[in-house]
Every structure is written in C-alpha cells, then in structure tokens.
Design an enzyme around this catalytic site. Structure first.
Site, PDB file in Angstrom:
ATOM      1  N   GLU A  45       7.327 -11.197   6.269  1.00 27.40           N
ATOM      2  CA  GLU A  45       8.604 -10.591   6.651  1.00 27.40           C
ATOM      3  C   GLU A  45       9.599 -11.649   7.112  1.00 27.40           C
ATOM      4  OE1 GLU A  45       7.671  -7.407   9.379  1.00 27.40           O
ATOM      5  OE2 GLU A  45       6.841  -6.202   7.730  1.00 27.40           O
ATOM      6  N   GLU A  56       1.481  -7.958  -2.543  1.00 28.65           N
ATOM      7  CA  GLU A  56       1.129  -7.942  -3.975  1.00 28.65           C
ATOM      8  C   GLU A  56       1.922  -9.004  -4.736  1.00 28.65           C
ATOM      9  OE1 GLU A  56       1.942  -5.423  -2.034  1.00 28.65           O
ATOM     10  OE2 GLU A  56       1.180  -3.510  -2.768  1.00 28.65           O
TER      11      GLU A  56
HETATM   12  N1  THU Z   1       4.436  -3.909   2.035  1.00 33.55           N
HETATM   13  C1  THU Z   1       3.596  -4.634   1.248  1.00 33.55           C
HETATM   14  O1  THU Z   1       3.329  -5.807   1.507  1.00 33.55           O
HETATM   15  N2  THU Z   1       3.051  -4.021   0.169  1.00 33.55           N
HETATM   16  C2  THU Z   1       3.200  -2.705  -0.129  1.00 33.55           C
HETATM   17  O2  THU Z   1       2.667  -2.243  -1.125  1.00 33.55           O
HETATM   18  C3  THU Z   1       3.994  -1.842   0.758  1.00 33.55           C
HETATM   19  C4  THU Z   1       4.833  -2.553   1.752  1.00 33.55           C
HETATM   20  C5  THU Z   1       4.978  -4.547   3.235  1.00 33.55           C
HETATM   21  C6  THU Z   1       6.429  -4.899   3.224  1.00 33.55           C
HETATM   22  C7  THU Z   1       6.763  -4.896   4.688  1.00 33.55           C
HETATM   23  O3  THU Z   1       6.423  -6.161   5.236  1.00 33.55           O
HETATM   24  C8  THU Z   1       5.829  -3.868   5.296  1.00 33.55           C
HETATM   25  O4  THU Z   1       4.799  -3.679   4.343  1.00 33.55           O
HETATM   26  C9  THU Z   1       6.477  -2.541   5.617  1.00 33.55           C
HETATM   27  O5  THU Z   1       7.160  -2.045   4.523  1.00 33.55           O
END
Ligand code: THU
Length: 130
Positions: A45, A56
């Site tokens: 993030e 992913e």
């Molecule tokens: N996120 C992922 O890494 N993969 C997903 O398939 C869904 C969302 C992350 C993005 C963000 O850091 C957090 O989860 C909340 O959306």
C-alpha cells in the site's frame, strides 16, 4: 505436501510481508509457472492509496520480469472467513498472462476453494478483441 498446498503455503508466507498500514487487509499470492517455479507477492500500500498494488499483480510482475510466460495456477491467501477472490484489475492481468488457470483462495484456518478463471472472469477483453 501437494502442489496446491505448497502454493497456498507460499502465499501465506508472502502475506507476512504485506505492507498494509492503511487497510490492515493483508494479502499474499503465489503463482506457479509451467517451468515449475513459484513466484509470490504481497499487497504493497501507499499513503496516496491509489498507488497501492495488489498481491496478485506483484507476483505476476515478478514472474514476468524474470522472463516467465506460462503459468498453471495462482493462490490468494487472506485472514477472512469469506475467501478473497482477485479484484477486477488483477483478473484482467491474470487472464492476460495465465488464461483459464485455477485460482485457489484460502484463509489461515484451512478453508480453501478453487475456481477457474473462466468462471471468475467470464467475458474478458483480450488480444482476441483487437
Ligand atoms: N488486495 C489485494 O492485494 N488483492 C486482492 O485480490 C484484493 C485486494 C489488497 C489491496 C489493498 O492493499 C487491500 O487489499 C484492501 O483492498
């Protein structure tokens, strides 16, 4: 351990490295290449929020940037009762590089489910549309 369990385990380990101070939603992913290697990723993030990168896509970019092109499965691990499917942007990227592979979703308590990309992403836009 089965290949499926190994992939989930790699995703679990990658999740430990998640940088998710804003959402506190930690995600790990692991991608198996047809050459037999496993590439893992976690969500990373950013204070701007919009620059956040999903686990992913981190795994896919790591693999592709190392020259890998064929993939046979991906796993996504979170700590939720309702298992986490890849977001829309990730589905587009998984389709681009992996096509109709199985997507394993698992949590930390042994719940797991597998769904095929063609069911998760039924009407894709891809190079066949160009
Ligand atoms: N996120 C992922 O890494 N993969 C997903 O398939 C869904 C969302 C992350 C993005 C963000 O850091 C957090 O989860 C909340 O959306």
């Amino acid at each position: 351990m089965t290949e499926k369990d190994l992939l989930i385990e790699a995703a679990k380990q990658a999740r430990e490295n998640a940088h998710a101070p804003y959402s506190n939603f930690r995600v790990g992913a692991a991608l198996r290449s047809t050459s037999g290697r496993i590439f893992s990723g976690c969500n990373v993030e950013n204070a701007t929020y919009g620059l956040t990168m999903c686990a992913e896509r981190v795994a896919i970019f790591k693999a592709v940037s190392e020259g890998e092109r064929g993939f046979s499965a991906i796993a996504v691990v979170t700590d939720t009762d309702v298992l986490t499917p890849p977001c829309g942007a990730c589905r587009q990227l998984i389709w681009e590089f992996c096509g109709d592979i199985p997507v394993g979703m698992a949590n930390l308590r042994g719940k797991a489910e597998i769904i095929q990309m063609k069911d998760l992403f039924p009407k894709p836009f891809d190079d066949s549309n160009l």
